[in-house]
Design a protein around this motif. Structure first.
Motif, PDB file in Angstrom:
ATOM      1  N   HIS A 195      26.343  74.519  83.368  1.00  0.00           N
ATOM      2  CA  HIS A 195      24.926  74.159  83.440  1.00  0.00           C
ATOM      3  C   HIS A 195      24.075  75.227  84.120  1.00  0.00           C
ATOM      4  O   HIS A 195      22.974  74.940  84.582  1.00  0.00           O
ATOM      5  CB  HIS A 195      24.781  72.829  84.182  1.00  0.00           C
ATOM      6  N   VAL A 196      24.568  76.449  84.166  1.00  0.00           N
ATOM      7  CA  VAL A 196      23.853  77.540  84.848  1.00  0.00           C
ATOM      8  C   VAL A 196      22.678  78.005  84.003  1.00  0.00           C
ATOM      9  O   VAL A 196      22.824  78.307  82.817  1.00  0.00           O
ATOM     10  CB  VAL A 196      24.815  78.718  85.136  1.00  0.00           C
ATOM     11  N   ASP A 197      21.482  78.042  84.628  1.00  0.00           N
ATOM     12  CA  ASP A 197      20.267  78.530  83.960  1.00  0.00           C
ATOM     13  C   ASP A 197      20.002  79.998  84.244  1.00  0.00           C
ATOM     14  O   ASP A 197      19.306  80.656  83.490  1.00  0.00           O
ATOM     15  CB  ASP A 197      19.047  77.724  84.417  1.00  0.00           C
ATOM     16  N   GLY A 198      20.491  80.505  85.340  1.00  0.00           N
ATOM     17  CA  GLY A 198      20.261  81.897  85.706  1.00  0.00           C
ATOM     18  C   GLY A 198      21.167  82.279  86.850  1.00  0.00           C
ATOM     19  O   GLY A 198      21.738  81.425  87.520  1.00  0.00           O
ATOM     20  N   ARG A 199      21.309  83.593  87.037  1.00  0.00           N
ATOM     21  CA  ARG A 199      22.159  84.077  88.131  1.00  0.00           C
ATOM     22  C   ARG A 199      21.613  85.402  88.632  1.00  0.00           C
ATOM     23  O   ARG A 199      20.910  86.112  87.918  1.00  0.00           O
ATOM     24  CB  ARG A 199      23.610  84.197  87.701  1.00  0.00           C
ATOM     25  N   ALA A 200      21.969  85.706  89.864  1.00  0.00           N
ATOM     26  CA  ALA A 200      21.561  86.975  90.477  1.00  0.00           C
ATOM     27  C   ALA A 200      22.633  87.418  91.459  1.00  0.00           C
ATOM     28  O   ALA A 200      23.225  86.600  92.163  1.00  0.00           O
ATOM     29  CB  ALA A 200      20.231  86.815  91.202  1.00  0.00           C
ATOM     30  N   ALA A 201      22.860  88.717  91.488  1.00  0.00           N
ATOM     31  CA  ALA A 201      23.752  89.307  92.481  1.00  0.00           C
ATOM     32  C   ALA A 201      22.931  89.552  93.744  1.00  0.00           C
ATOM     33  O   ALA A 201      21.858  90.161  93.686  1.00  0.00           O
ATOM     34  CB  ALA A 201      24.337  90.612  91.959  1.00  0.00           C
ATOM     35  N   ILE A 202      23.438  89.065  94.856  1.00  0.00           N
ATOM     36  CA  ILE A 202      22.714  89.182  96.123  1.00  0.00           C
ATOM     37  C   ILE A 202      23.584  89.888  97.149  1.00  0.00           C
ATOM     38  O   ILE A 202      24.758  89.576  97.303  1.00  0.00           O
ATOM     39  CB  ILE A 202      22.301  87.790  96.644  1.00  0.00           C
ATOM     40  N   ARG A 203      22.958  90.839  97.830  1.00  0.00           N
ATOM     41  CA  ARG A 203      23.558  91.486  98.998  1.00  0.00           C
ATOM     42  C   ARG A 203      22.564  91.262 100.128  1.00  0.00           C
ATOM     43  O   ARG A 203      21.382  91.599  99.999  1.00  0.00           O
ATOM     44  CB  ARG A 203      23.763  92.978  98.738  1.00  0.00           C
ATOM     45  N   GLN A 204      23.017  90.646 101.190  1.00  0.00           N
ATOM     46  CA  GLN A 204      22.102  90.390 102.298  1.00  0.00           C
ATOM     47  C   GLN A 204      22.777  90.684 103.620  1.00  0.00           C
ATOM     48  O   GLN A 204      23.993  90.608 103.744  1.00  0.00           O
ATOM     49  CB  GLN A 204      21.568  88.965 102.254  1.00  0.00           C
ATOM     50  N   PHE A 205      21.924  91.028 104.574  1.00  0.00           N
ATOM     51  CA  PHE A 205      22.438  91.349 105.899  1.00  0.00           C
ATOM     52  C   PHE A 205      21.363  91.028 106.921  1.00  0.00           C
ATOM     53  O   PHE A 205      20.192  90.875 106.593  1.00  0.00           O
ATOM     54  CB  PHE A 205      22.892  92.811 105.996  1.00  0.00           C
ATOM     55  N   TYR A 206      21.805  90.922 108.151  1.00  0.00           N
ATOM     56  CA  TYR A 206      20.916  90.527 109.237  1.00  0.00           C
ATOM     57  C   TYR A 206      20.685  91.688 110.180  1.00  0.00           C
ATOM     58  O   TYR A 206      21.617  92.408 110.534  1.00  0.00           O
ATOM     59  CB  TYR A 206      21.518  89.327 109.992  1.00  0.00           C
TER      60      TYR A 206
END
Length: 156
Positions: free
Chosen positions: A19-30
């Motif tokens: 049921h996936v409508d969209g996706r994104a690769a995320i790289r996050q840091f603090y």
């Protein structure tokens, strides 16, 4: 100022994948993460970057400010990351009129799958998807800032 109102759940099955409508690769840091506040940089699909400042105790509602920043600046600031750099794929999944963001973590957090539901509505348990497991809203060990500082929770 915007309010972030969200619930978090562990995901217990792959039934959402159809049921996936969209996706994104995320790289996050603090850049900073202490009780009640965090300064995060998120790079989405390697093409855009956003600085997010969050204030408030861990829970369902926090104050949130977001600002786009140049991608090159964000990439340079990664060198100042506190703790782990989080890598995940975010999937948007619709269910009963709501959009769930299902994060499949990679790297040091591989195996962890968390769904977030951002809504002020009090969605009753009967209307939640069957693939959701335990609700972890308010459990600080499952917030991204804690994951970056401490890694996987022992009881994940």
């Amino acid at each position: 100022m915007a309010k972030e109102i969200e619930r978090k759940f562990l995901v217990t099955s792959d039934d959402w994948r159809g049921h996936v409508d969209g996706r994104a690769a995320i790289r996050q840091f603090y850049l900073a993460a202490v009780d009640g506040r965090s300064f995060r940089l998120r790079i989405r699909d390697g093409s855009s970057a956003v600085l997010t400042l969050k204030f408030g105790a861990h829970g369902r509602e926090r104050d949130e400010f977001e600002y786009p920043i140049p991608l090159r600046d964000a990439e340079e600031m990664q060198e100042f990351a506190v703790g782990l750099v989080i890598e995940k794929t975010r999937h948007e999944v619709r269910h009963n009129g709501y959009v769930y963001e299902v994060d499949v973590f990679a790297g040091a957090l591989a195996g962890l799958v968390i769904a977030e539901l951002e809504t002020p509505d009090d969605v009753q348990k009967a209307k939640l998807p069957q693939w959701l497991g335990r609700e972890v809203t308010g459990e600080s060990a499952f917030y991204n800032a804690s994951l970056a500082r401490n890694g996987l929770p022992v009881a994940a």
